[in-house]
Design an enzyme around this catalytic site. Structure first.
Site, PDB file in Angstrom:
ATOM      1  N   ASP A  78       0.827  -1.205   0.000  1.00  0.00           N
ATOM      2  CA  ASP A  78       0.000   0.000   0.000  1.00  0.00           C
ATOM      3  C   ASP A  78       0.862   1.256   0.000  1.00  0.00           C
ATOM      4  OD1 ASP A  78       0.809  -0.704   2.684  1.00  0.00           O
ATOM      5  OD2 ASP A  78      -0.543   0.837   3.426  1.00  0.00           O
ATOM      6  N   GLU A 139       0.121  -1.142   5.725  1.00  0.00           N
ATOM      7  CA  GLU A 139       1.251  -0.731   6.566  1.00  0.00           C
ATOM      8  C   GLU A 139       1.167   0.748   6.888  1.00  0.00           C
ATOM      9  OE1 GLU A 139       5.329   0.607   7.643  1.00  0.00           O
ATOM     10  OE2 GLU A 139       4.014   1.310   6.040  1.00  0.00           O
TER      11      GLU A 139
END
Length: 369
Positions: A78, A139
């Site tokens: 991400d 994350e």
């Protein structure tokens, strides 16, 4: 040994795939297909049900010599925002954007280097032990993906997370724990011009509380910050509610808890003094970790840096990463610098030489483990 052009093309292909945190489905599907085409086994866990994010975490396996220690390599798929419609531009061997989006080198440069390292060791028939690659979701949202994964799915080996700032050669062996503090302060509303004496301003309570807090750099291991404050509606109304969002972090769990308690006490004291109240919710987002500098995982990282002509630099950091949870699951893991610059901004850039050097370092680690 590595293919520079292929590495750059892989990176550019990855950053063009939208994958803002919480919306990882497209990048996950791309990575699943890519690694399976390379002959690796790919399993997506079922944490999407728990996290509500766009995909689950990916566990990717390359079999190797079972007599050697398993190796764990980790990254996250991400990105932060604004990360839609990224158009990478190469200028003087540095990859950047037009300045309207981030680049996404955090952490797609890490993913690209792992892909190139795997392709290289397969093409060159480099001997290696079992390799597990873990690519997480979320994350950038307080390590959501790694916090939800099943630690029993991780190999019992040595771990290297490719997700630190600085030039390749930097090795992070210590990172803090982090707590979020959410506060709703309650006062009493009144007309600010006619009868302000009957009101208790929640904003005044918040102001006094913050004024009495130790914030910023507390000591060499601990920081604290007020990230958001909001309240009130109009100038002629005494505000009866105020919201504060804050954090405390420290390399020491004891120090972080002490800072959180100090901030809570400042809020409760101010509320009591001015006749209001406060609801406080504290969430510990991730644990701290510290890997001994004399440990095998650090020594291999240092030797791999030397092998590629870089000077190793073992340091602590003030930021968290998936390594915080991976260490907590029992896999000794350090974080390797990727070489990206100005991350989380539209000025983010990725020097190609740093991706090359990181790929070389990963290959060296594969040889050494």
């Amino acid at each position: 040994m590595m293919n520079r052009t292929r590495l750059v093309n892989t990176f550019i292909e990855l950053v063009k795939i939208d994958s803002e945190t919480g919306h990882e489905r497209q990048i996950a599907d791309h990575l699943i297909e890519l690694f399976r085409n390379l002959g690796l086994t790919v399993v997506e866990d079922d944490t999407q049900k728990e996290t509500g994010f766009g995909a689950g975490n990916l566990f990717i396996t390359l079999d190797g010599d079972a007599t050697r220690k398993p190796l764990l390599l980790s990254c996250h798929m991400d990105t932060v925002t604004p990360g839609k419609g990224i158009e990478p531009i190469i200028t003087d061997d540095i990859i950047h954007t037009d300045g309207t989006t981030i680049l996404g080198a955090d952490d797609k440069a890490g993913i690209a280097t792992i892909i190139e390292a795997i392709q290289t060791i397969k093409e060159q028939n480099i001997e290696h032990g079992p390799i597990q690659i873990v690519i997480t979701v979320g994350e950038e949202s307080s390590l959501v993906g790694s916090s939800a994964l099943d630690g029993k799915m991780l190999v019992n080996g040595l771990g290297y997370a490719l997700d630190a700032g600085g030039k390749v050669g930097v090795i992070v062996n210590q990172a803090p724990t982090n707590a979020t503090i959410e506060v709703t302060i309650k006062g009493t509303t009144a007309h600010a011009g006619i009868e302000p004496e009957k009101g208790v301003s929640a904003i005044n309570i918040a102001s006094r509380a913050i004024n009495n807090m130790k914030l910023g750099r507390i000591d060499d291991e601990t920081t604290a910050n007020i990230g958001r404050i909001e309240g009130g509606e109009k100038t002629n109304i005494v505000a009866d509610k105020c919201y504060i969002l804050a954090e405390a972090r420290s390399l020491s769990e004891e120090k972080m808890n002490a800072q959180v308690n100090h901030m809570k006490e400042a809020i409760l004291t101010a509320a009591a003094e001015l006749g209001g109240s406060a609801d406080i919710n504290v969430t510990v987002n991730y644990p701290s970790f510290k890997v001994d500098e004399n440990s095998k995982v650090v020594q291999i990282a240092k030797q791999s840096a030397l092998n590629i002509g870089r000077t190793p630099d073992v340091i602590p950091t003030g930021g968290g990463s998936d390594a915080n949870f991976i260490n907590g699951y029992g896999v000794p893991t350090v974080v390797l610098a990727v070489g990206y610059e100005k991350i989380h901004t539209v000025n983010e850039c990725m020097p190609i030489i740093e991706m090359e050097k990181l790929t070389e370092q990963v290959i060296e680690i594969i040889k050494l483990v």
